[in-house]
Scaffold this motif. Sequence first.
Motif, PDB file in Angstrom:
ATOM      1  N   CYS A 195     105.070  28.249  43.351  1.00 30.20           N
ATOM      2  CA  CYS A 195     104.430  29.363  44.057  1.00 30.20           C
ATOM      3  C   CYS A 195     103.675  28.814  45.261  1.00 30.20           C
ATOM      4  O   CYS A 195     102.620  28.196  45.104  1.00 30.20           O
ATOM      5  CB  CYS A 195     103.471  30.110  43.128  1.00 30.20           C
TER       6      CYS A 195
ATOM      7  N   GLU B  71     103.964  35.064  42.509  1.00 27.43           N
ATOM      8  CA  GLU B  71     103.953  35.051  41.042  1.00 27.43           C
ATOM      9  C   GLU B  71     104.888  36.120  40.475  1.00 27.43           C
ATOM     10  O   GLU B  71     105.255  36.087  39.294  1.00 27.43           O
ATOM     11  CB  GLU B  71     102.526  35.243  40.516  1.00 27.43           C
TER      12      GLU B  71
ATOM     13  N   ALA C 205     108.317  25.740  35.960  1.00 24.55           N
ATOM     14  CA  ALA C 205     107.089  26.275  35.351  1.00 24.55           C
ATOM     15  C   ALA C 205     105.898  26.006  36.267  1.00 24.55           C
ATOM     16  O   ALA C 205     105.120  25.082  36.035  1.00 24.55           O
ATOM     17  CB  ALA C 205     106.862  25.650  33.981  1.00 24.55           C
TER      18      ALA C 205
ATOM     19  N   ARG D   5     102.231  26.390  38.192  1.00 27.61           N
ATOM     20  CA  ARG D   5     100.873  26.712  37.754  1.00 27.61           C
ATOM     21  C   ARG D   5     100.692  28.235  37.773  1.00 27.61           C
ATOM     22  O   ARG D   5     101.181  28.916  38.676  1.00 27.61           O
ATOM     23  CB  ARG D   5      99.866  26.049  38.706  1.00 27.61           C
ATOM     24  N   PRO D   6      99.987  28.801  36.779  1.00 23.53           N
ATOM     25  CA  PRO D   6      99.810  30.261  36.769  1.00 23.53           C
ATOM     26  C   PRO D   6      99.063  30.758  37.999  1.00 23.53           C
ATOM     27  O   PRO D   6      98.126  30.125  38.481  1.00 23.53           O
ATOM     28  CB  PRO D   6      99.007  30.521  35.483  1.00 23.53           C
TER      29      PRO D   6
ATOM     30  N   LEU E 104      97.581  34.510  39.747  1.00 20.57           N
ATOM     31  CA  LEU E 104      97.263  35.908  39.458  1.00 20.57           C
ATOM     32  C   LEU E 104      96.693  36.578  40.702  1.00 20.57           C
ATOM     33  O   LEU E 104      95.732  36.087  41.293  1.00 20.57           O
ATOM     34  CB  LEU E 104      96.248  36.005  38.314  1.00 20.57           C
TER      35      LEU E 104
ATOM     36  N   LEU F 115      93.359  38.314  32.621  1.00 20.33           N
ATOM     37  CA  LEU F 115      93.610  36.913  32.283  1.00 20.33           C
ATOM     38  C   LEU F 115      94.053  36.734  30.833  1.00 20.33           C
ATOM     39  O   LEU F 115      94.617  35.693  30.477  1.00 20.33           O
ATOM     40  CB  LEU F 115      92.351  36.077  32.528  1.00 20.33           C
TER      41      LEU F 115
ATOM     42  N   ILE G  12      97.642  35.515  30.093  1.00 21.63           N
ATOM     43  CA  ILE G  12      98.123  34.220  30.586  1.00 21.63           C
ATOM     44  C   ILE G  12      97.917  33.168  29.509  1.00 21.63           C
ATOM     45  O   ILE G  12      96.784  32.890  29.110  1.00 21.63           O
ATOM     46  CB  ILE G  12      97.380  33.823  31.884  1.00 21.63           C
ATOM     47  N   GLU G  13      98.991  32.574  29.035  1.00 21.40           N
ATOM     48  CA  GLU G  13      98.912  31.586  27.960  1.00 21.40           C
ATOM     49  C   GLU G  13      98.878  30.159  28.471  1.00 21.40           C
ATOM     50  O   GLU G  13      98.549  29.238  27.720  1.00 21.40           O
ATOM     51  CB  GLU G  13     100.103  31.776  27.008  1.00 21.40           C
ATOM     52  N   ASP G  14      99.229  29.941  29.718  1.00 26.23           N
ATOM     53  CA  ASP G  14      99.247  28.603  30.297  1.00 26.23           C
ATOM     54  C   ASP G  14      97.837  28.038  30.338  1.00 26.23           C
ATOM     55  O   ASP G  14      96.889  28.709  30.769  1.00 26.23           O
ATOM     56  CB  ASP G  14      99.827  28.671  31.717  1.00 26.23           C
TER      57      ASP G  14
ATOM     58  N   ARG H 126      96.748  25.536  32.131  1.00 28.04           N
ATOM     59  CA  ARG H 126      96.337  25.017  33.427  1.00 28.04           C
ATOM     60  C   ARG H 126      95.440  26.014  34.156  1.00 28.04           C
ATOM     61  O   ARG H 126      95.563  27.235  33.975  1.00 28.04           O
ATOM     62  CB  ARG H 126      97.571  24.705  34.288  1.00 28.04           C
TER      63      ARG H 126
ATOM     64  N   VAL I  26      94.033  28.524  36.700  1.00 28.24           N
ATOM     65  CA  VAL I  26      94.792  29.535  37.410  1.00 28.24           C
ATOM     66  C   VAL I  26      94.450  29.538  38.901  1.00 28.24           C
ATOM     67  O   VAL I  26      93.351  29.164  39.318  1.00 28.24           O
ATOM     68  CB  VAL I  26      94.522  30.926  36.781  1.00 28.24           C
TER      69      VAL I  26
END
Length: 421
Positions: A234, A240, A265, A267-268, A270, A297, A300-302, A304, A306
């Motif tokens: 991203c 996203e 994959a 980084r998340p 938002l 939030l 979001i399971e990641d 790292r 956000v």
Amino acid sequence: MTVRFIHTSDIHLGKTYRFAGCEAERYGDFFDTFRGIVADAIAQQVDFVLVGGDLFHTGQILPKTFARTIELLQPLREAGIPCIAVEGNHDWIHRRDSISWMEALSQLGYLHLLRPERTSEGGYRFEPFDRETGSGGRIEVGGVNIYGLGYIGSQAAAHVERICDAVQTRRNILLFHVGIWSYSPVEIGNIHPDDALPLAHCFDYLALGHGHKPYLIKTPEGRPYGFNPGSPDCVNFGEERYDKGYYLVEFPEAGPISHEFRTTAPRPMLVTKIDLEGAENVDEALSRLAAQLGEKLAGIEDSRRVLLEIRLAGRVRFHPFELGRERLRLAVEEVCRPLHIEVKNHLSLVAKGGEGETVKKSLAEIERDVLAELVGAHDQFKGRETEMVDLCLALRDRVLKGDAEGDDLLGLLEGWEGPCA
């Protein structure tokens, strides 16, 4: 023979958020993503890797970016897998009398940079790639001819016929940093699908770049021929929403080409709207922000940290200036610890009147009015206030984002023709 390759694009190595306290970590994200693609190329034992432009985020990169790029490409070199690339609009440098970093990598043998020559009549000549000089317009691998053309701007459609006229081989791939209108989310550097169609008759696989959203285009008969993998990470807020990845492609000697979109994959990230409609004071606004942000939030399971963009919206009964960047940052950090945060303040101030409510100007409107008044005080800019205000705000936004290099800002100024240019 069947040839297998990976097609990726818009890697944007060197991208980060300067002066945001997260420079090193965000800088490393793009190298980590590309490292995963390189590892997959080696594991799959592909015949080559295609990079459809914008390997770098800016034309003028840091020496450490160049060194880390060599480290990433070294495993491909050791495995005998050519990395074949073209330049994107981000890879170009403004001073063309200097060698680019892409050219340097090609001369050193870490990638094969394809760049055609122009004829005296304005056509193209794709000379075979010379590994000694690191230059050429096409290269043959496993019986497949790969032609390369980097970014040529908004006039790309006018060049399609000239490109086709220069092709005399079969089993062809064109690596081209251009977008296709109606598919590409970028505003410039695109061609219409009908204008791109002649390329389907000359090339079995059109390897695109430029737009960060993945898509493919088909002939009227339904044969996929144009493929854009998008960016594997991203790069900007808003991405996203897109799938992120690259293509693993099988090109048989006869029969249709098969492709698999392999996901990465990142980084998340938002982007969220925070509704503060009717908030009476700052404390109420911050409380509502925390509650809404926590809900967003939760999905979001990641693990790292956000990347966060907050868009404040609504009519409030306190001055929007009271929600300053530092105050908002502290409030957000009570909910989470974002790696980077950007705030879009679209709040409006509402004041009670005798016959109801009157909505005053938004923060953005007040900002534009003040700038226009300052610019208009100079005789040389009268009548061009809007244009100058747009330029000032564009420069401001690039700096606040923290990822603008000197050449990016210079490019904005060079693109503006005025009395101070």
